[in-house]
Design a protein around this motif. Structure first.
Motif, PDB file in Angstrom:
ATOM      1  N   VAL A 151       0.848  -1.186   0.000  1.00 46.62           N
ATOM      2  CA  VAL A 151       0.000   0.000   0.000  1.00 46.62           C
ATOM      3  C   VAL A 151       0.883   1.235   0.000  1.00 46.62           C
ATOM      4  O   VAL A 151       1.856   1.306   0.751  1.00 46.62           O
ATOM      5  N   LEU A 153       0.355   5.208   0.692  1.00 39.87           N
ATOM      6  CA  LEU A 153      -0.610   6.180   1.215  1.00 39.87           C
ATOM      7  C   LEU A 153      -0.535   7.428   0.348  1.00 39.87           C
ATOM      8  O   LEU A 153       0.382   8.229   0.475  1.00 39.87           O
ATOM      9  N   GLU A 157      -7.210   8.601  -2.343  1.00 34.29           N
ATOM     10  CA  GLU A 157      -7.856   7.652  -1.437  1.00 34.29           C
ATOM     11  C   GLU A 157      -7.548   7.918   0.030  1.00 34.29           C
ATOM     12  O   GLU A 157      -8.411   7.726   0.883  1.00 34.29           O
ATOM     13  N   ARG A 158      -6.324   8.304   0.353  1.00 34.17           N
ATOM     14  CA  ARG A 158      -5.927   8.374   1.760  1.00 34.17           C
ATOM     15  C   ARG A 158      -5.440   9.744   2.205  1.00 34.17           C
ATOM     16  O   ARG A 158      -5.045   9.918   3.338  1.00 34.17           O
ATOM     17  N   MET A 159      -5.441  10.690   1.316  1.00 34.42           N
ATOM     18  CA  MET A 159      -5.125  12.073   1.653  1.00 34.42           C
ATOM     19  C   MET A 159      -5.583  12.965   0.519  1.00 34.42           C
ATOM     20  O   MET A 159      -5.900  12.488  -0.561  1.00 34.42           O
ATOM     21  N   PRO A 173      -3.777  14.319   5.526  1.00 33.99           N
ATOM     22  CA  PRO A 173      -4.106  12.893   5.613  1.00 33.99           C
ATOM     23  C   PRO A 173      -5.563  12.672   6.005  1.00 33.99           C
ATOM     24  O   PRO A 173      -6.134  13.428   6.780  1.00 33.99           O
ATOM     25  N   ASP A 174      -6.155  11.639   5.429  1.00 31.15           N
ATOM     26  CA  ASP A 174      -7.481  11.164   5.833  1.00 31.15           C
ATOM     27  C   ASP A 174      -7.223  10.089   6.887  1.00 31.15           C
ATOM     28  O   ASP A 174      -6.975   8.931   6.553  1.00 31.15           O
ATOM     29  N   ASP A 176      -9.032   8.465   9.023  1.00 29.63           N
ATOM     30  CA  ASP A 176      -9.904   7.288   9.048  1.00 29.63           C
ATOM     31  C   ASP A 176      -9.494   6.294   7.963  1.00 29.63           C
ATOM     32  O   ASP A 176      -9.426   5.090   8.206  1.00 29.63           O
ATOM     33  N   ALA A 177      -9.198   6.788   6.763  1.00 30.64           N
ATOM     34  CA  ALA A 177      -8.796   5.901   5.666  1.00 30.64           C
ATOM     35  C   ALA A 177      -7.443   5.259   5.957  1.00 30.64           C
ATOM     36  O   ALA A 177      -7.229   4.074   5.665  1.00 30.64           O
ATOM     37  N   ILE A 178      -6.526   6.011   6.525  1.00 30.75           N
ATOM     38  CA  ILE A 178      -5.199   5.474   6.841  1.00 30.75           C
ATOM     39  C   ILE A 178      -5.298   4.440   7.958  1.00 30.75           C
ATOM     40  O   ILE A 178      -4.673   3.384   7.902  1.00 30.75           O
ATOM     41  N   ARG A 179      -6.108   4.718   8.966  1.00 33.54           N
ATOM     42  CA  ARG A 179      -6.278   3.754  10.061  1.00 33.54           C
ATOM     43  C   ARG A 179      -6.976   2.491   9.570  1.00 33.54           C
ATOM     44  O   ARG A 179      -6.710   1.389  10.076  1.00 33.54           O
ATOM     45  N   VAL A 181      -6.412   1.180   6.685  1.00 28.31           N
ATOM     46  CA  VAL A 181      -5.302   0.424   6.101  1.00 28.31           C
ATOM     47  C   VAL A 181      -4.548  -0.306   7.198  1.00 28.31           C
ATOM     48  O   VAL A 181      -4.223  -1.488   7.070  1.00 28.31           O
TER      49      VAL A 181
END
Length: 187
Positions: A151, A153, A157-159, A173-174, A176-179, A181
């Motif tokens: 992955v 980041l 999708e993630r930021m 950074p997003d 919620d999306a990173i967590r 992952v």
């Protein structure tokens, strides 16, 4: 500093780290006979500088290559070609690490092992206690590599880029999306 920062982003505790020096990493490729990597799209970076800082450019057509250390280094360092950026480069770095891992777990390394160990000693920095290294090596050997995930980041999708930034290209950074992952990769 990176352990608690990345751990906080992913929502997991990171107990140990390993850092890979890309220039030294180049020396780990040759002792194992090179690594096989499939290049999906053309890399054309006329601004690429070699490890000595000399502008030499870098071009690689799509295809499957048995990469030696020098080619592998250019593959993971190039980032200024059309359509390339730091996120594309990070994906290529992960691809090369996966190819090296595939090579190392395929066996038949007895002849290249001394050179590999010398290269790794000068290439990898880690805080894994030496007493835990055999356990880690066994866990890697026993792991189901077919379920390995890679992955990067990256946006969108993630930021996301801050459209109002006066300080240049700033990524938000997003979390919620990173967590998510972190939860998916590390349970």
């Amino acid at each position: 500093t990176l352990k608690p920062t990345i751990g906080g982003l992913l929502g997991v505790d990171i107990h140990y780290f390993a850092a890979i020096n890309l220039l030294g990493f180049m020396e780990a490729i040759d002792p194992v006979g090179g690594v096989e990597v499939t290049v999906e799209r053309t890399i054309n970076d006329p601004l690429y500088n070699d490890e000595f800082g000399q502008r030499v450019g870098f071009y690689l057509a799509p295809g499957t290559y048995l990469m030696d250390g020098e080619l592998a280094l250019a593959f993971v360092r190039s980032r200024k070609g059309v359509g390339d950026n730091d996120f594309v480069r990070a994906d290529r770095q992960q691809q090369l690490l996966q190819a090296l891992r595939d090579k190392l777990t395929a066996g038949n390394l007895v002849l290249g092992l001394p050179g590999l160990l010398d290269a790794v000693a000068s290439t990898v920095a880690t805080d894994v206690p030496s007493a835990r290294l055999p356990e880690l090596a066994q866990a890697i050997q026993d792991a189901d590599m077919s379920s390995l995930s890679r992955v990067v980041l990256q946006p969108p999708e993630r930021m996301r880029a801050d459209p109002n930034s006066a300080a240049g290209y700033i990524l938000i950074p997003d979390l919620d999306a990173i967590r998510a992952v972190g939860a998916e990769l590390l349970g």
